[in-house]
Motif scaffolding. Structure first.
Motif, PDB file in Angstrom:
ATOM      1  N   TYR A 103       0.881  -1.165  -0.020  1.00  0.00           N
ATOM      2  CA  TYR A 103      -0.041   0.014   0.101  1.00  0.00           C
ATOM      3  C   TYR A 103       0.757   1.083   0.005  1.00  0.00           C
ATOM      4  O   TYR A 103       0.491   2.480  -0.794  1.00  0.00           O
ATOM      5  CB  TYR A 103      -0.838  -0.061   1.179  1.00  0.00           C
ATOM      6  N   GLY A 104       1.906   1.377   0.730  1.00  0.00           N
ATOM      7  CA  GLY A 104       2.621   2.261   0.785  1.00  0.00           C
ATOM      8  C   GLY A 104       3.387   2.611  -0.344  1.00  0.00           C
ATOM      9  O   GLY A 104       3.507   3.728  -0.904  1.00  0.00           O
ATOM     10  N   ARG A 105       3.643   1.459  -1.132  1.00  0.00           N
ATOM     11  CA  ARG A 105       4.365   1.500  -2.286  1.00  0.00           C
ATOM     12  C   ARG A 105       3.368   2.146  -3.589  1.00  0.00           C
ATOM     13  O   ARG A 105       3.599   3.191  -4.310  1.00  0.00           O
ATOM     14  CB  ARG A 105       5.063   0.164  -2.952  1.00  0.00           C
ATOM     15  N   ALA A 106       2.142   1.693  -3.542  1.00  0.00           N
ATOM     16  CA  ALA A 106       1.103   2.106  -4.351  1.00  0.00           C
ATOM     17  C   ALA A 106       0.933   3.823  -4.039  1.00  0.00           C
ATOM     18  O   ALA A 106       1.017   4.405  -5.050  1.00  0.00           O
ATOM     19  CB  ALA A 106      -0.111   1.582  -3.908  1.00  0.00           C
ATOM     20  N   GLU A 107       1.027   4.131  -2.920  1.00  0.00           N
ATOM     21  CA  GLU A 107       0.883   5.563  -2.517  1.00  0.00           C
ATOM     22  C   GLU A 107       1.885   6.330  -3.286  1.00  0.00           C
ATOM     23  O   GLU A 107       1.979   7.533  -4.033  1.00  0.00           O
ATOM     24  CB  GLU A 107       1.028   5.873  -1.057  1.00  0.00           C
ATOM     25  N   ARG A 108       3.127   5.888  -3.214  1.00  0.00           N
ATOM     26  CA  ARG A 108       4.321   6.435  -3.829  1.00  0.00           C
ATOM     27  C   ARG A 108       4.337   6.246  -5.400  1.00  0.00           C
ATOM     28  O   ARG A 108       4.774   7.191  -6.216  1.00  0.00           O
ATOM     29  CB  ARG A 108       5.661   5.819  -3.303  1.00  0.00           C
ATOM     30  N   ALA A 111       1.950   9.003  -6.423  1.00  0.00           N
ATOM     31  CA  ALA A 111       2.397  10.241  -6.131  1.00  0.00           C
ATOM     32  C   ALA A 111       3.226  10.578  -7.612  1.00  0.00           C
ATOM     33  O   ALA A 111       3.422  11.590  -8.084  1.00  0.00           O
ATOM     34  CB  ALA A 111       3.176  10.386  -5.189  1.00  0.00           C
ATOM     35  N   GLU A 112       4.089   9.673  -8.020  1.00  0.00           N
ATOM     36  CA  GLU A 112       4.878   9.696  -9.116  1.00  0.00           C
ATOM     37  C   GLU A 112       4.161   9.896 -10.276  1.00  0.00           C
ATOM     38  O   GLU A 112       4.572  10.789 -11.261  1.00  0.00           O
ATOM     39  CB  GLU A 112       5.851   8.352  -9.346  1.00  0.00           C
ATOM     40  N   LEU A 113       3.041   9.247 -10.622  1.00  0.00           N
ATOM     41  CA  LEU A 113       2.138   9.376 -11.598  1.00  0.00           C
ATOM     42  C   LEU A 113       1.422  10.852 -11.759  1.00  0.00           C
ATOM     43  O   LEU A 113       1.366  11.329 -12.524  1.00  0.00           O
ATOM     44  CB  LEU A 113       1.138   8.206 -11.742  1.00  0.00           C
ATOM     45  N   ALA A 114       1.123  11.115 -10.621  1.00  0.00           N
ATOM     46  CA  ALA A 114       0.448  12.408 -10.382  1.00  0.00           C
ATOM     47  C   ALA A 114       1.572  13.533 -10.865  1.00  0.00           C
ATOM     48  O   ALA A 114       1.272  14.612 -11.597  1.00  0.00           O
ATOM     49  CB  ALA A 114       0.019  12.849  -9.016  1.00  0.00           C
ATOM     50  N   ARG A 115       2.814  13.392 -10.497  1.00  0.00           N
ATOM     51  CA  ARG A 115       3.693  14.359 -10.908  1.00  0.00           C
ATOM     52  C   ARG A 115       3.724  14.276 -12.386  1.00  0.00           C
ATOM     53  O   ARG A 115       4.196  15.333 -13.014  1.00  0.00           O
ATOM     54  CB  ARG A 115       5.282  13.818 -10.392  1.00  0.00           C
ATOM     55  N   GLY A 120      -5.271  10.803  -9.723  1.00  0.00           N
ATOM     56  CA  GLY A 120      -6.072   9.765  -9.206  1.00  0.00           C
ATOM     57  C   GLY A 120      -6.039   8.064  -9.451  1.00  0.00           C
ATOM     58  O   GLY A 120      -6.754   7.375  -9.187  1.00  0.00           O
ATOM     59  N   ALA A 121      -4.719   8.019  -9.587  1.00  0.00           N
ATOM     60  CA  ALA A 121      -4.318   6.596  -9.859  1.00  0.00           C
ATOM     61  C   ALA A 121      -4.226   5.706  -8.539  1.00  0.00           C
ATOM     62  O   ALA A 121      -4.519   4.563  -8.765  1.00  0.00           O
ATOM     63  CB  ALA A 121      -2.612   6.683 -10.292  1.00  0.00           C
ATOM     64  N   LEU A 122      -3.995   6.238  -7.511  1.00  0.00           N
ATOM     65  CA  LEU A 122      -4.342   5.541  -6.257  1.00  0.00           C
ATOM     66  C   LEU A 122      -5.796   4.807  -6.132  1.00  0.00           C
ATOM     67  O   LEU A 122      -6.004   3.615  -5.946  1.00  0.00           O
ATOM     68  CB  LEU A 122      -4.034   6.061  -4.952  1.00  0.00           C
ATOM     69  N   ALA A 161       7.856  -0.382 -16.076  1.00  0.00           N
ATOM     70  CA  ALA A 161       9.167  -1.204 -15.888  1.00  0.00           C
ATOM     71  C   ALA A 161      10.258  -0.388 -14.969  1.00  0.00           C
ATOM     72  O   ALA A 161      10.012   0.786 -14.789  1.00  0.00           O
ATOM     73  CB  ALA A 161       9.435  -1.580 -17.111  1.00  0.00           C
ATOM     74  N   THR A 162      11.275  -0.872 -14.445  1.00  0.00           N
ATOM     75  CA  THR A 162      12.374  -0.762 -13.807  1.00  0.00           C
ATOM     76  C   THR A 162      12.921   0.439 -14.552  1.00  0.00           C
ATOM     77  O   THR A 162      13.241   0.350 -15.724  1.00  0.00           O
ATOM     78  CB  THR A 162      13.221  -1.723 -13.675  1.00  0.00           C
ATOM     79  N   GLY A 163      12.983   1.595 -13.744  1.00  0.00           N
ATOM     80  CA  GLY A 163      13.843   2.567 -14.641  1.00  0.00           C
ATOM     81  C   GLY A 163      12.948   3.679 -15.392  1.00  0.00           C
ATOM     82  O   GLY A 163      13.579   4.763 -15.639  1.00  0.00           O
ATOM     83  N   LYS A 164      11.484   3.233 -15.330  1.00  0.00           N
ATOM     84  CA  LYS A 164      10.723   4.309 -16.082  1.00  0.00           C
ATOM     85  C   LYS A 164      10.097   5.170 -15.058  1.00  0.00           C
ATOM     86  O   LYS A 164      10.244   5.185 -13.860  1.00  0.00           O
ATOM     87  CB  LYS A 164       9.606   3.228 -16.766  1.00  0.00           C
ATOM     88  N   PRO A 165       9.682   6.459 -15.625  1.00  0.00           N
ATOM     89  CA  PRO A 165       9.319   7.497 -14.803  1.00  0.00           C
ATOM     90  C   PRO A 165       8.314   7.253 -13.549  1.00  0.00           C
ATOM     91  O   PRO A 165       8.415   7.984 -12.633  1.00  0.00           O
ATOM     92  CB  PRO A 165       8.894   8.542 -15.836  1.00  0.00           C
ATOM     93  N   GLY A 166       7.352   6.252 -13.937  1.00  0.00           N
ATOM     94  CA  GLY A 166       6.323   5.875 -12.824  1.00  0.00           C
ATOM     95  C   GLY A 166       6.831   4.837 -11.714  1.00  0.00           C
ATOM     96  O   GLY A 166       6.073   4.455 -10.902  1.00  0.00           O
ATOM     97  N   TYR A 167       8.074   4.322 -12.181  1.00  0.00           N
ATOM     98  CA  TYR A 167       8.686   3.203 -11.460  1.00  0.00           C
ATOM     99  C   TYR A 167       9.205   3.517  -9.950  1.00  0.00           C
ATOM    100  O   TYR A 167       9.679   4.734  -9.878  1.00  0.00           O
ATOM    101  CB  TYR A 167       9.718   2.308 -12.073  1.00  0.00           C
TER     102      TYR A 167
END
Ligand code: AMP
Ligand code: MN
Ligand code: MN
Ligand code: MN
Length: 281
Positions: A103-108, A111-115, A120-122, A161-167
């Protein structure tokens, strides 16, 4: 004719990031000719009771399984446990802690996707997860639904995927933990989809040696995402390290998965299949 196996020892239900409920996964497997099925949801065993009841109804054998997420060096590695006791208290408690950590990871991730301009991704991913574990696949389905990408795979390619902006990096179980939980519950540990990890050949051989030293017994040789060459290489690894051979579709969804339940190449005949141990268990 497509390759076909009566054994499918790796697949997912809506308990984790599959789309079908456990009962539907079992019915679909039986309809495809599978006789022995392991349900291996990510970090969760709550689908096994329903799967077992349906397996009895349709007359196939259900093997209790799980797919545990592991951090090994800088890589995310998956270890499948087969034939375990799905009520073993330590396994249950540790898997629960892993799901809480998601869940904590999903919040993070949200936050990356919002940036990146995707709000609204969570909530959106949470809707796709439906109250069970939450993971990247649920985020991917939300982004597809929003028209941001054409399918789940391209969301991974561009965002997750690893290294992509929403990872976002995350600390999963250690290899030693995963092996001790699986073995403590009486299960056999299997390295899932060995060629999905971006490892040098040196790292790969170290992974196999560490896994073996910790009591790991099996490796997937025939699986959904493996090329013919990768299946030959996995078979060589099984011979070299003395691993039992497993096979599984890694089926997630009729719409998303390239490989359906049971559509798996046969194992080379000189290898010892992991199911040779099921009868002893
Ligand atoms: P997670 O456990 O949340 O890190 O999500 C891992 C899951 O994402 C895997 O079990 C797959 O179902 C899915 N996945 C990982 N990489 C890809 C990819 N490149 N394309 C499609 N699905 C992927
Ligand atoms: Mn998955
Ligand atoms: Mn996996
Ligand atoms: Mn899987």
């Amino acid at each position: 004719m497509r390759a076909m196996s009566e054994f499918d020892l790796h697949c997912h239900s809506s308990i984790s990031d599959g789309t079908l409920p456990p009962a539907e996964v079992v019915r679909r497997a039986a309809a495809n000719g599978v006789r022995v099925l392991a349900l291996t949801d990510h970090d969760e065993v709550a689908g096994l009771a329903e799967a077992r009841a349906t397996a009895a109804e349709v007359g196939i054998t259900l093997i209790a399984g799980v797919e545990i997420s592991v951090s090994w060096r800088s890589h995310q590695v998956h270890i499948v446990g087969l034939g375990l006791d799905p009520e073993e208290p330590i396994l249950l408690a540790r898997l629960k802690a892993m799901r809480d950590g998601r869940y904590g990871r999903a919040e993070r991730m949200a936050a990356e996707l919002a940036r990146l301009g995707i709000p609204g991704a969570l909530e959106g991913a949470g809707r796709h997860a439906g109250g069970s574990i939450i993971g990247r696949t649920h985020f991917a389905r939300f982004l597809v639904e929003q028209g941001i990408a054409k399918d789940v795979k391209s969301v991974f390619d561009h965002y997750l995927a690893t290294g992509k902006p929403g990872y976002v990096p995350h600390q999963w179980a250690s290899l030693a933990d995963a092996l001790s939980w699986i073995r403590g519950a009486g299960g056999i540990a299997v390295i899932a989809h060995p060629f999905r990890y971006k490892l040098s050949s040196n790292e790969r051989s170290n992974l196999y040696k560490e896994f073996k030293a910790l009591g790991g017994e099996g490796i997937e040789v025939a699986y959904g995402s493996a090329s013919a060459q990768e299946q030959r290489d996995a078979a060589s690894a099984a011979r070299r390290h003395g691993f039992l051979a497993s096979c599984g579709s890694d089926f997630h969804s009729p719409g998303e998965s390239m490989i359906d339940l049971g559509r798996i190449a046969p194992l080379p005949e000189d290898l010892t299949p992991v199911w040779s141990k099921f009868r002893e268990m």
